[in-house]
Design a protein around this motif. Structure first.
Motif, PDB file in Angstrom:
ATOM      1  N   PRO A  86       0.833  -1.199   0.000  1.00 48.97           N
ATOM      2  CA  PRO A  86       0.000   0.000   0.000  1.00 48.97           C
ATOM      3  C   PRO A  86       0.868   1.249   0.000  1.00 48.97           C
ATOM      4  O   PRO A  86       1.968   1.258   0.547  1.00 48.97           O
ATOM      5  CB  PRO A  86      -0.790  -0.122   1.314  1.00 48.97           C
ATOM      6  N   VAL A  87       0.410   2.312  -0.630  1.00 45.15           N
ATOM      7  CA  VAL A  87       1.160   3.567  -0.677  1.00 45.15           C
ATOM      8  C   VAL A  87       1.171   4.208   0.705  1.00 45.15           C
ATOM      9  O   VAL A  87       0.125   4.418   1.317  1.00 45.15           O
ATOM     10  CB  VAL A  87       0.520   4.542  -1.701  1.00 45.15           C
ATOM     11  N   ARG A  88       2.353   4.480   1.186  1.00 45.82           N
ATOM     12  CA  ARG A  88       2.488   5.058   2.522  1.00 45.82           C
ATOM     13  C   ARG A  88       3.031   6.474   2.412  1.00 45.82           C
ATOM     14  O   ARG A  88       4.065   6.707   1.779  1.00 45.82           O
ATOM     15  CB  ARG A  88       3.429   4.204   3.378  1.00 45.82           C
ATOM     16  N   HIS A  89       2.375   7.397   3.050  1.00 47.34           N
ATOM     17  CA  HIS A  89       2.809   8.790   3.052  1.00 47.34           C
ATOM     18  C   HIS A  89       3.568   9.048   4.356  1.00 47.34           C
ATOM     19  O   HIS A  89       2.999   8.955   5.439  1.00 47.34           O
ATOM     20  CB  HIS A  89       1.612   9.735   2.934  1.00 47.34           C
ATOM     21  N   GLN A  90       4.847   9.331   4.228  1.00 53.84           N
ATOM     22  CA  GLN A  90       5.671   9.536   5.406  1.00 53.84           C
ATOM     23  C   GLN A  90       5.277  10.824   6.120  1.00 53.84           C
ATOM     24  O   GLN A  90       5.147  11.875   5.496  1.00 53.84           O
ATOM     25  CB  GLN A  90       7.145   9.594   5.014  1.00 53.84           C
ATOM     26  N   ASP A  91       5.110  10.715   7.439  1.00 54.96           N
ATOM     27  CA  ASP A  91       4.773  11.894   8.227  1.00 54.96           C
ATOM     28  C   ASP A  91       5.947  12.862   8.224  1.00 54.96           C
ATOM     29  O   ASP A  91       7.109  12.443   8.236  1.00 54.96           O
ATOM     30  CB  ASP A  91       4.435  11.501   9.669  1.00 54.96           C
ATOM     31  N   PRO A  92       5.670  14.183   8.224  1.00 56.79           N
ATOM     32  CA  PRO A  92       6.769  15.141   8.264  1.00 56.79           C
ATOM     33  C   PRO A  92       7.515  15.060   9.584  1.00 56.79           C
ATOM     34  O   PRO A  92       6.944  14.717  10.621  1.00 56.79           O
ATOM     35  CB  PRO A  92       6.062  16.495   8.114  1.00 56.79           C
ATOM     36  N   ARG A  93       8.804  15.358   9.534  1.00 55.97           N
ATOM     37  CA  ARG A  93       9.573  15.418  10.772  1.00 55.97           C
ATOM     38  C   ARG A  93       9.095  16.598  11.610  1.00 55.97           C
ATOM     39  O   ARG A  93       8.513  17.537  11.097  1.00 55.97           O
ATOM     40  CB  ARG A  93      11.057  15.544  10.436  1.00 55.97           C
ATOM     41  N   VAL A  94       9.376  16.540  12.906  1.00 51.57           N
ATOM     42  CA  VAL A  94       8.828  17.508  13.857  1.00 51.57           C
ATOM     43  C   VAL A  94       9.924  18.429  14.379  1.00 51.57           C
ATOM     44  O   VAL A  94      10.974  17.973  14.838  1.00 51.57           O
ATOM     45  CB  VAL A  94       8.147  16.791  15.039  1.00 51.57           C
ATOM     46  N   ARG A 101      12.190  29.096   6.432  1.00 51.43           N
ATOM     47  CA  ARG A 101      13.444  29.327   5.712  1.00 51.43           C
ATOM     48  C   ARG A 101      14.385  28.123   5.698  1.00 51.43           C
ATOM     49  O   ARG A 101      15.127  27.938   4.729  1.00 51.43           O
ATOM     50  CB  ARG A 101      14.178  30.522   6.327  1.00 51.43           C
ATOM     51  N   ALA A 102      14.361  27.343   6.771  1.00 48.19           N
ATOM     52  CA  ALA A 102      15.371  26.291   6.887  1.00 48.19           C
ATOM     53  C   ALA A 102      14.811  24.892   7.077  1.00 48.19           C
ATOM     54  O   ALA A 102      15.539  23.918   6.894  1.00 48.19           O
ATOM     55  CB  ALA A 102      16.312  26.616   8.051  1.00 48.19           C
ATOM     56  N   LEU A 103      13.535  24.785   7.458  1.00 47.14           N
ATOM     57  CA  LEU A 103      12.961  23.476   7.757  1.00 47.14           C
ATOM     58  C   LEU A 103      11.633  23.278   7.025  1.00 47.14           C
ATOM     59  O   LEU A 103      10.608  22.960   7.639  1.00 47.14           O
ATOM     60  CB  LEU A 103      12.753  23.331   9.269  1.00 47.14           C
ATOM     61  N   PRO A 104      11.601  23.436   5.709  1.00 39.96           N
ATOM     62  CA  PRO A 104      10.325  23.393   4.986  1.00 39.96           C
ATOM     63  C   PRO A 104       9.643  22.036   5.011  1.00 39.96           C
ATOM     64  O   PRO A 104       8.437  21.956   4.802  1.00 39.96           O
ATOM     65  CB  PRO A 104      10.732  23.782   3.560  1.00 39.96           C
ATOM     66  N   ASP A 105      10.405  20.968   5.269  1.00 37.93           N
ATOM     67  CA  ASP A 105       9.817  19.630   5.280  1.00 37.93           C
ATOM     68  C   ASP A 105       9.423  19.184   6.687  1.00 37.93           C
ATOM     69  O   ASP A 105       9.100  18.011   6.896  1.00 37.93           O
ATOM     70  CB  ASP A 105      10.805  18.616   4.683  1.00 37.93           C
TER      71      ASP A 105
END
Length: 251
Positions: free
Chosen positions: A33-41, A70-74
């Motif tokens: 199944p396609v898994r969408h990785q949660d964004p880092r915190v 500016r530095a942590l868009p993901d």
């Protein structure tokens, strides 16, 4: 025999269908199944400065939000800042939430309220060491810790001295603050505690004190302070974010 014909046809068709998919060379039969990785915190621990007080729009212009953009868009920002928080307050109010979100990056800026509320250096050391150890146990990739900017020239502090400047803010910090020499010595003591705690835990020190002194020498420090005389202005929040961003170490 007529009753067997439909059954025989169905069996033939079923066999053809299964053999055409199962025997096809190179076909992956185990589709994941396609898994969408949660964004880092990214979690920000702090007081009203971390909330964004002093900025034109604290929702979009607080220094943690500027750092995120500016530095942590993901990353996903969890701003744990609480107005008026001391280190002890952060342990009680912010640390439990921090432990639940399992952060990847943590910033800490907690010192001015402890000084302004009369927390002794010894008590601050005990609380600060405890906080950083607890943050370290949450397993972040990096913890960035700000030291104390100079407080003796802040308009809000000077407004509470016996000779307040004209056209300055009103005194809302109380009249029992230490005199400028004692205030400078206390800030230096706090910053020594912060430096040692950072070394002990392997965190990264953000030297806001040196940055503020450099701005003072350039004559640009006034524009970094908001109209209340205490919190960073919108430009000040950007400057703080840039100081943190310069020390980020992302994999």
């Amino acid at each position: 025999m007529r009753r067997l014909i439909p059954t025989f046809v169905c069996l033939v068709l079923f066999s053809a269908c299964t053999s055409s998919t199962g025997d096809e060379p190179g076909r992956d039969q185990t589709r994941e199944p396609v898994r969408h990785q949660d964004p880092r915190v990214y979690a920000a621990v702090g007081a009203s400065e971390t909330v964004g007080w002093g900025a034109g729009n604290f929702t979009t212009e607080s220094w943690p939000r500027v750092l995120l953009d500016r530095a942590l868009p993901d990353f996903r920002l969890v701003n744990l800042g609480h107005p008026g928080a001391t280190v002890e307050d952060a342990i009680v109010r912010e640390l439990p939430r921090l432990q639940r979100v399992e952060p990847d990056i943590v910033t800490v800026w907690l010192n001015a309220n402890d000084i302004l509320q009369g927390v002794t250096a010894a008590q601050y050391k005990q609380d600060f060491d405890r906080l950083l150890r607890a943050i370290e146990q949450t397993g972040p990739q990096q913890v960035l810790v700000a030291n104390t900017p100079p407080l003796d020239k802040l308009p809000a502090y000077r407004a509470c001295r016996p000779d307040p400047p004209e056209n300055g803010p009103f005194c809302f910090l109380g009249s029992s603050l230490p005199a400028p020499p004692a205030m400078r010595a206390l800030v230096d003591r706090y910053n020594e505690i912060i430096k040692k705690a950072v070394r002990k835990t392997g965190a990264t020190l953000i030297d806001l004190h040196s940055s503020a002194m450099e701005a003072r020498e350039r004559g640009s420090d006034a524009e970094l302070i908001s109209g209340d005389g205490l919190h960073p202005s919108t430009e000040g929040h950007v400057a703080v974010a840039e100081s943190f961003g310069a020390r980020l170490e992302l994999p």
